[in-house]
Design a protein around this motif. Structure first.
Motif, mmCIF file in Angstrom:
data_model
loop_
_atom_site.group_PDB
_atom_site.id
_atom_site.type_symbol
_atom_site.label_atom_id
_atom_site.label_comp_id
_atom_site.label_asym_id
_atom_site.label_seq_id
_atom_site.Cartn_x
_atom_site.Cartn_y
_atom_site.Cartn_z
ATOM 1 N N GLN A 161 -0.994 -3.123 10.692
ATOM 2 C CA GLN A 161 -2.298 -3.001 10.035
ATOM 3 C C GLN A 161 -3.089 -1.830 10.606
ATOM 4 O OE1 GLN A 161 -3.619 -7.006 10.823
ATOM 5 N NE2 GLN A 161 -3.115 -7.714 8.762
ATOM 6 N N GLN A 162 -3.052 -1.674 11.927
ATOM 7 C CA GLN A 162 -3.754 -0.547 12.537
ATOM 8 C C GLN A 162 -3.207 0.787 12.024
ATOM 9 O OE1 GLN A 162 -4.889 -0.699 16.793
ATOM 10 N NE2 GLN A 162 -3.876 -2.694 16.837
ATOM 11 N N ILE A 183 5.131 7.769 12.986
ATOM 12 C CA ILE A 183 4.110 6.730 12.812
ATOM 13 C C ILE A 183 4.650 5.319 12.975
ATOM 14 C CG2 ILE A 183 2.625 8.155 11.374
ATOM 15 C CD1 ILE A 183 3.789 6.672 8.936
ATOM 16 N N THR A 184 5.976 5.154 13.046
ATOM 17 C CA THR A 184 6.522 3.810 13.262
ATOM 18 C C THR A 184 7.041 3.614 14.685
ATOM 19 O OG1 THR A 184 8.725 4.486 12.492
ATOM 20 C CG2 THR A 184 7.199 3.623 10.838
ATOM 21 N N ALA A 185 6.945 4.649 15.516
ATOM 22 C CA ALA A 185 7.571 4.596 16.840
ATOM 23 C C ALA A 185 6.979 3.509 17.732
ATOM 24 C CB ALA A 185 7.466 5.956 17.523
ATOM 25 N N ALA A 186 5.685 3.221 17.589
ATOM 26 C CA ALA A 186 5.034 2.251 18.465
ATOM 27 C C ALA A 186 5.012 0.842 17.871
ATOM 28 C CB ALA A 186 3.606 2.704 18.759
ATOM 29 N N LEU A 187 5.672 0.652 16.732
ATOM 30 C CA LEU A 187 5.605 -0.630 16.042
ATOM 31 C C LEU A 187 6.805 -1.502 16.355
ATOM 32 C CD1 LEU A 187 4.464 0.515 12.474
ATOM 33 C CD2 LEU A 187 3.034 -0.292 14.354
ATOM 34 N N GLU A 194 6.309 -2.397 6.514
ATOM 35 C CA GLU A 194 5.054 -2.356 5.773
ATOM 36 C C GLU A 194 4.429 -0.967 5.816
ATOM 37 O OE1 GLU A 194 1.459 -4.053 8.402
ATOM 38 O OE2 GLU A 194 3.109 -5.490 8.240
ATOM 39 N N VAL A 195 4.599 -0.245 6.908
ATOM 40 C CA VAL A 195 4.064 1.117 6.993
ATOM 41 C C VAL A 195 4.881 2.070 6.127
ATOM 42 C CG1 VAL A 195 3.610 3.053 8.542
ATOM 43 C CG2 VAL A 195 3.062 0.726 9.263
#
Length: 265
Positions: A161-162, A183-187, A194-195
């Motif tokens: 979500q962030q 942008i997905t590396a920290a998820l 979802e991103v």
């Protein structure tokens, strides 16, 4: 993810005459001996997605930072809609208003609500009134499935979500170009999907994007062109079908072989 709010952001204020972004023989060094970008040249046509792939340290993130003038290049030139933005006389702040950037670490202000985070730049940088900025922010939040999070604080949101809020914040200034840096590396793995769905939606709406990613399967399905960076140069670039299916360069083949063996392609 269709709707006029995202379409407005994708349209920007450019021209169809040439590429949105053109990078010409860019070189970037840190200190005397650490060469990060050696001779990078690439073009990003309007309404397309360019994926930057390569091992960690190959120069992907540095290239994005140079494109947004967060790093000063040592040689070469970068053009946005035909304007050389690396010219010392260029207004860096004006350039950054035309480029949206989303980093892997979100960079949301923890003391501000989601709505305040999103409306800050339109109000402070673009001079948009509060009501208009909030209306646009709410429309974008609705498009990205976050309408009920407008008054939450970042620490009350999941990582996915962030990251979606960070994308909304970048879109709120109606950027001509969107840069996405891992942008997905920290998820967590369950939040990656979802991103990436949001990015697919932006592509469908015509947003021009450059994304640095380790998600090879995603690059293969969403990108219009893929650039393999290796030791600070674009070793190979082409369509996803060509680069992943029949790479010409031995270095590209070795990289993709390692990725395949690691189960990431």
């Amino acid at each position: 993810m269709s709707g006029s709010a995202v379409q407005e952001a994708a349209a920007g204020a450019g021209t169809d005459a040439g590429p949105v972004l053109r990078v010409e023989h860019v070189r970037k060094t840190y200190g005397r001996h650490r060469v990060v970008l050696r001779d990078v040249t690439l073009e990003v046509p309007q309404h397309t997605v360019t994926a930057l792939i390569g091992a960690s340290g190959s120069g992907k993130s540095t290239l994005l930072r140079c494109a947004n003038l967060l790093e000063e290049i040592d040689d070469g030139a970068i053009h946005l809609d035909g304007e050389e933005i690396t010219d010392p006389r260029a207004d860096a702040d004006a350039v950054r208003r035309r480029i949206g950037v989303v980093f892997q670490s979100y960079n949301l202000f923890p003391h501000m609500t989601v709505l305040q985070n999103i409306t800050l730049a339109p109000r402070r940088v673009l001079g948009v009134g509060r009501a208009q900025a909030e209306e646009r922010a709410r429309a974008l939040l609705d498009r990205l499935g976050l309408a009920d999070k407008a008054h939450e604080y970042p620490d009350r949101l999941s990582g996915g979500q962030q990251q979606r809020v960070a994308i909304v914040r970048a879109l709120a200034v109606r950027p001509r170009l969107l840069l996405l840096d891992e942008i997905t590396a920290a998820l967590d793995p369950e939040l990656v999907g979802e991103v990436l769905t949001v990015v697919r939606g932006l592509k469908d709406e015509g947003m021009t994007m450059v994304l640095a990613t380790h998600e090879m399967a995603f690059a293969r399905t969403v990108a219009d062109q893929v650039c393999f960076l290796d030791d600070g140069v674009v070793r190979e670039q082409g369509s996803p079908e060509q680069l992943f299916g029949d790479p010409r360069e031995d270095r590209t083949r070795r990289f993709l072989r390692r990725i395949t063996e690691a189960g990431r392609l």
